[in-house]
Motif scaffolding. Structure first.
Motif, PDB file in Angstrom:
ATOM      1  N   PRO A   9      -1.722   0.308  -0.740  1.00 40.07           N
ATOM      2  CA  PRO A   9      -1.527   0.808   0.436  1.00 40.07           C
ATOM      3  C   PRO A   9      -0.188   1.357   0.764  1.00 40.07           C
ATOM      4  O   PRO A   9      -0.155   2.126   1.389  1.00 40.07           O
ATOM      5  CB  PRO A   9      -1.418  -0.689   1.364  1.00 40.07           C
ATOM      6  CG  PRO A   9      -2.229  -1.598   0.376  1.00 40.07           C
ATOM      7  CD  PRO A   9      -1.805  -1.324  -1.096  1.00 40.07           C
ATOM      8  N   ASP A  10       0.793   0.864  -0.088  1.00 36.73           N
ATOM      9  CA  ASP A  10       2.269   1.699   0.010  1.00 36.73           C
ATOM     10  C   ASP A  10       2.143   3.107  -0.359  1.00 36.73           C
ATOM     11  O   ASP A  10       2.762   3.953  -0.001  1.00 36.73           O
ATOM     12  CB  ASP A  10       3.032   1.142  -0.834  1.00 36.73           C
ATOM     13  CG  ASP A  10       3.786  -0.324  -0.184  1.00 36.73           C
ATOM     14  OD1 ASP A  10       3.280  -0.516   0.997  1.00 36.73           O
ATOM     15  OD2 ASP A  10       4.205  -1.316  -0.855  1.00 36.73           O
ATOM     16  N   ALA A  79      -4.348   1.936   5.065  1.00 38.19           N
ATOM     17  CA  ALA A  79      -3.414   0.976   4.338  1.00 38.19           C
ATOM     18  C   ALA A  79      -3.294  -0.289   5.169  1.00 38.19           C
ATOM     19  O   ALA A  79      -3.334  -1.497   4.074  1.00 38.19           O
ATOM     20  CB  ALA A  79      -1.930   1.772   4.672  1.00 38.19           C
TER      21      ALA A  79
END
Length: 88
Positions: A9-10, A79
């Protein structure tokens, strides 16, 4: 969503940040060009054509801004979904 999740997600957030930065850079560049044009003492038919072309570019920049904003929001939502799915 089936199968493996190979995306952090980052990484999606970083991509959204880069997209936002690219849009800001384009906007700032357009402002500088318009400022230079306004500061010039140029006044002939070619300037009129240039202004028309610049307005066309400005409309395209607005479209880019809109699409980039939508894409950035999509990346942030994805995300968040991935974080929830991964329990983060």
């Amino acid at each position: 969503m089936g199968g493996r999740i190979d995306t952090d997600p980052d990484a999606l957030i970083a991509m959204a940040r880069e997209l936002d930065n690219a849009t800001k850079t384009i906007d700032a560049s357009m402002r500088r060009v318009k400022s230079q044009l306004n500061a010039s003492s140029w006044n002939d038919p070619v300037r009129k054509q240039f202004e028309q072309n610049l307005e066309a570019v400005s409309r395209l920049v607005k479209q880019i801004d809109t699409i980039s904003g939508e894409s950035s929001s999509l990346l942030h939502r994805k995300a968040q979904q991935l974080r929830e799915y991964l329990g983060r």
